[in-house]
Enzyme design. Structure first.
Site, PDB file in Angstrom:
ATOM      1  N   MET A  84       0.761  -1.189   0.085  1.00 20.22           N
ATOM      2  CA  MET A  84      -0.038   0.102   0.144  1.00 20.22           C
ATOM      3  C   MET A  84       0.755   1.315   0.202  1.00 20.22           C
ATOM      4  O   MET A  84       0.462   2.269  -0.647  1.00 20.22           O
ATOM      5  CB  MET A  84      -1.008  -0.041   1.283  1.00 20.22           C
ATOM      6  CG  MET A  84      -1.764   1.153   1.392  1.00 20.22           C
ATOM      7  SD  MET A  84      -2.632   1.212   3.095  1.00 20.22           S
ATOM      8  CE  MET A  84      -3.929  -0.158   2.695  1.00 20.22           C
TER       9      MET A  84
ATOM     10  N   LEU B   6      -5.975   6.647  -2.316  1.00 21.50           N
ATOM     11  CA  LEU B   6      -6.428   5.760  -1.626  1.00 21.50           C
ATOM     12  C   LEU B   6      -8.049   5.855  -2.014  1.00 21.50           C
ATOM     13  O   LEU B   6      -8.436   4.540  -2.322  1.00 21.50           O
ATOM     14  CB  LEU B   6      -6.054   5.813  -0.085  1.00 21.50           C
ATOM     15  CG  LEU B   6      -6.521   4.710   0.576  1.00 21.50           C
ATOM     16  CD1 LEU B   6      -5.392   4.570   2.201  1.00 21.50           C
ATOM     17  CD2 LEU B   6      -8.078   4.797   1.363  1.00 21.50           C
TER      18      LEU B   6
ATOM     19  N   LEU C 123     -10.373  -0.962  -3.103  1.00 22.14           N
ATOM     20  CA  LEU C 123     -10.491  -1.022  -1.752  1.00 22.14           C
ATOM     21  C   LEU C 123     -11.615  -0.602  -0.918  1.00 22.14           C
ATOM     22  O   LEU C 123     -11.992  -0.858   0.009  1.00 22.14           O
ATOM     23  CB  LEU C 123      -9.195  -0.135  -1.335  1.00 22.14           C
ATOM     24  CG  LEU C 123      -8.994   0.111   0.064  1.00 22.14           C
ATOM     25  CD1 LEU C 123      -8.411  -1.118   0.873  1.00 22.14           C
ATOM     26  CD2 LEU C 123      -7.809   1.135   0.305  1.00 22.14           C
TER      27      LEU C 123
ATOM     28  N   ARG D  28       1.051   1.205  -3.941  1.00 21.19           N
ATOM     29  CA  ARG D  28      -0.319   1.411  -4.723  1.00 21.19           C
ATOM     30  C   ARG D  28      -0.516   2.744  -4.617  1.00 21.19           C
ATOM     31  O   ARG D  28      -1.417   3.323  -5.363  1.00 21.19           O
ATOM     32  CB  ARG D  28      -1.160   0.512  -3.989  1.00 21.19           C
ATOM     33  CG  ARG D  28      -2.869   0.723  -4.688  1.00 21.19           C
ATOM     34  CD  ARG D  28      -2.708  -0.149  -6.014  1.00 21.19           C
ATOM     35  NE  ARG D  28      -3.733   0.032  -6.787  1.00 21.19           N
ATOM     36  CZ  ARG D  28      -4.426   0.937  -7.472  1.00 21.19           C
ATOM     37  NH1 ARG D  28      -3.455   2.222  -7.513  1.00 21.19           N
ATOM     38  NH2 ARG D  28      -5.416   1.014  -8.061  1.00 21.19           N
ATOM     39  N   TYR D  29      -0.328   3.540  -3.471  1.00 17.60           N
ATOM     40  CA  TYR D  29      -1.092   5.029  -3.226  1.00 17.60           C
ATOM     41  C   TYR D  29      -0.014   5.929  -2.773  1.00 17.60           C
ATOM     42  O   TYR D  29      -0.190   7.227  -2.679  1.00 17.60           O
ATOM     43  CB  TYR D  29      -1.890   4.787  -2.065  1.00 17.60           C
ATOM     44  CG  TYR D  29      -3.004   3.881  -2.102  1.00 17.60           C
ATOM     45  CD1 TYR D  29      -3.667   3.773  -3.016  1.00 17.60           C
ATOM     46  CD2 TYR D  29      -2.979   2.626  -1.098  1.00 17.60           C
ATOM     47  CE1 TYR D  29      -4.635   2.658  -3.227  1.00 17.60           C
ATOM     48  CE2 TYR D  29      -3.759   1.692  -1.277  1.00 17.60           C
ATOM     49  CZ  TYR D  29      -4.770   1.465  -2.181  1.00 17.60           C
ATOM     50  OH  TYR D  29      -5.614   0.733  -2.419  1.00 17.60           O
TER      51      TYR D  29
ATOM     52  N   HIS E  60      -5.726  -5.002   9.519  1.00 12.00           N
ATOM     53  CA  HIS E  60      -6.505  -3.855   8.937  1.00 12.00           C
ATOM     54  C   HIS E  60      -7.887  -4.554   8.752  1.00 12.00           C
ATOM     55  O   HIS E  60      -7.910  -5.615   7.917  1.00 12.00           O
ATOM     56  CB  HIS E  60      -5.818  -3.391   7.738  1.00 12.00           C
ATOM     57  CG  HIS E  60      -6.107  -2.112   7.188  1.00 12.00           C
ATOM     58  ND1 HIS E  60      -7.384  -1.894   6.842  1.00 12.00           N
ATOM     59  CD2 HIS E  60      -5.629  -0.938   6.971  1.00 12.00           C
ATOM     60  CE1 HIS E  60      -7.359  -0.824   6.159  1.00 12.00           C
ATOM     61  NE2 HIS E  60      -6.240   0.058   6.420  1.00 12.00           N
TER      62      HIS E  60
ATOM     63  N   ASP F 239       6.567  -1.110  10.298  1.00  8.94           N
ATOM     64  CA  ASP F 239       5.941  -0.114  10.959  1.00  8.94           C
ATOM     65  C   ASP F 239       5.314   0.985   9.898  1.00  8.94           C
ATOM     66  O   ASP F 239       5.919   1.289   8.881  1.00  8.94           O
ATOM     67  CB  ASP F 239       6.775   0.561  11.797  1.00  8.94           C
ATOM     68  CG  ASP F 239       6.707  -0.161  13.300  1.00  8.94           C
ATOM     69  OD1 ASP F 239       5.864  -0.303  13.636  1.00  8.94           O
ATOM     70  OD2 ASP F 239       7.926  -0.113  13.915  1.00  8.94           O
TER      71      ASP F 239
ATOM     72  N   GLU G 233      -0.401   2.837  10.992  1.00  7.96           N
ATOM     73  CA  GLU G 233      -1.543   1.757  11.606  1.00  7.96           C
ATOM     74  C   GLU G 233      -0.798   1.196  12.881  1.00  7.96           C
ATOM     75  O   GLU G 233      -1.557   1.007  14.091  1.00  7.96           O
ATOM     76  CB  GLU G 233      -2.078   0.609  10.830  1.00  7.96           C
ATOM     77  CG  GLU G 233      -2.949   0.995   9.776  1.00  7.96           C
ATOM     78  CD  GLU G 233      -2.692   1.688   8.645  1.00  7.96           C
ATOM     79  OE1 GLU G 233      -1.295   1.902   8.255  1.00  7.96           O
ATOM     80  OE2 GLU G 233      -3.293   2.156   7.632  1.00  7.96           O
TER      81      GLU G 233
ATOM     82  N   GLU H 112      -2.137   4.612  15.361  1.00  4.06           N
ATOM     83  CA  GLU H 112      -3.234   3.874  16.051  1.00  4.06           C
ATOM     84  C   GLU H 112      -2.801   2.942  17.044  1.00  4.06           C
ATOM     85  O   GLU H 112      -3.538   2.964  18.121  1.00  4.06           O
ATOM     86  CB  GLU H 112      -3.992   3.067  14.913  1.00  4.06           C
ATOM     87  CG  GLU H 112      -4.501   3.879  13.818  1.00  4.06           C
ATOM     88  CD  GLU H 112      -5.433   3.147  12.892  1.00  4.06           C
ATOM     89  OE1 GLU H 112      -6.344   2.295  13.467  1.00  4.06           O
ATOM     90  OE2 GLU H 112      -5.187   3.270  11.634  1.00  4.06           O
TER      91      GLU H 112
END
Length: 354
Positions: A4, A20, A26, A92-93, A190, A267, A270, A274
């Protein structure tokens, strides 16, 4: 190495979020081309603060590049028939985006490549989305003439399981021996939208398989649960939510827990925000003793696992024991209506040939 990604600097946050929310694999959004930039713009200030709080950006590119470089060093020894090996990162983003990596591979004259997902467990929202984008670039001729094969999932590989288990054992060692066996292990992954689950996505069962393999390695030494994080928007997502699970444990009198990233290998926001700054703090405010198992990052056990996975894949492919893709990858979700998935699977099954 497909993933990602994340913004390496705070100013890249908006572009990351826009990319995203533009990804229909997604997050299925109505009027996506209009809605995605608006949602990204609204969320950017909040997410920028989160990236600032973890040091000014995501470290996932640094970790992925290091993992790739060390994996290739091992590959040169383990499978000299295809040496020298070189790793490319295709996010991807965030930068380096797949289209940028495609151009680099073409410029470098690459003729043989393995699309190696860095998501251990398969989902059409993660690995599937990355493969769809790689397919679009390949079909458009942006990568030149490359023979492809795919490593699409590896969530129960013994090296991956060992690396996770060792980090859990290190976290458990911080608790007093008299209460250590009572510590609750909270595996956090996730989440994905329930609309994706309902169409038959295999992610939930594959994450569950990873958790059970880790617990088997640990001898089921502790009580455990699998919980889910990082939901976005008002639609229903897979639960229970990690933060709610922490609160629930405290309410039930379970005052010790280890948070374990099971679907994240490096890492990023998230884990660093989070998990470390939200869930851990919530637990401490509720009187809990909390630890977080380290992400795999530079773990030599994990990097050796990446090399072993790739070596076995190259050997089996060269010997004709496997095709360009796994048997499981060829199966679309029973409720899939995305024709790009169908075209992508057929394209990779032909080794990326038109």
């Amino acid at each position: 190495m497909l993933n990602m990604g994340g913004p390496s600097t705070v100013p890249e946050t908006y572009d990351f979020l826009r990319n995203l929310f533009m990804d229909g694999d997604l997050i299925p959004l109505p009027f996506r081309r209009i809605a995605a930039p608006l949602i990204a713009k609204r969320r950017t200030p909040k997410i920028e603060k989160q990236y600032s709080a973890i040091g000014g950006g995501s470290p996932i590119l640094k970790h992925t590049e290091l993992q790739g470089a060390r994996m290739c060093e091992l590959l040169d020894e383990l499978h000299p028939e295809t040496a020298p090996h070189k790793s490319y990162v295709a996010f991807r983003y965030a930068n380096p985006l797949t289209r940028e990596t495609a151009r680099r591979m073409k410029e470098d004259g690459v003729k043989r490549a393995v699309a190696f997902t860095q998501y251990p467990q398969y989902s059409c929202t993660t690995t599937g989305s990355s493969l769809n984008e790689l397919f679009r670039r390949g079909r458009a001729g942006e990568m030149g003439d490359i023979e492809w094969s795919v490593i699409d999932r590896w969530g129960t590989h013994s090296g991956f399981i060992e690396a996770v288990a060792q980090n859990i054992e290190a976290a458990l060692a911080k608790f007093h021996p008299s209460t250590r066996s009572d510590v609750v292990l909270l595996f956090s992954a996730h989440s994905i939208p329930m609309s994706v689950v309902k169409r038959g996505d295999p992610y939930i069962v594959e994450v569950s398989a990873s958790v059970n393999a880790v617990m088997d390695r640990l001898g089921y030494s502790n009580p455990f649960r699998l919980v889910w994080q990082s939901q976005v928007g008002p639609a229903a997502w897979m639960g229970m939510h990690t933060g709610e699970a922490v609160k629930g444990l405290a309410r039930l009198g379970r005052k010790q827990a280890v948070l374990i990233p099971i679907a994240f290998t490096s890492d990023h926001i998230e884990t660093l925000y989070e998990m470390d700054l939200e869930y851990m703090q919530e637990g401490k405010e509720l009187g809990m003793e909390m630890q977080r198992a380290d992400s795999l990052n530079e773990s030599p056990v994990f990097i050796r696992a990446l090399a072993d996975i790739t070596t076995q894949h190259l050997r089996d492919y060269s010997a004709g024991a496997i095709g360009p893709t796994s048997v499981q990858m060829g199966l679309r979700c029973p409720g899939c209506e995305n024709m790009t998935c169908d075209q992508q699977k057929h394209w990779f099954a032909r080794a990326g040939r038109s």
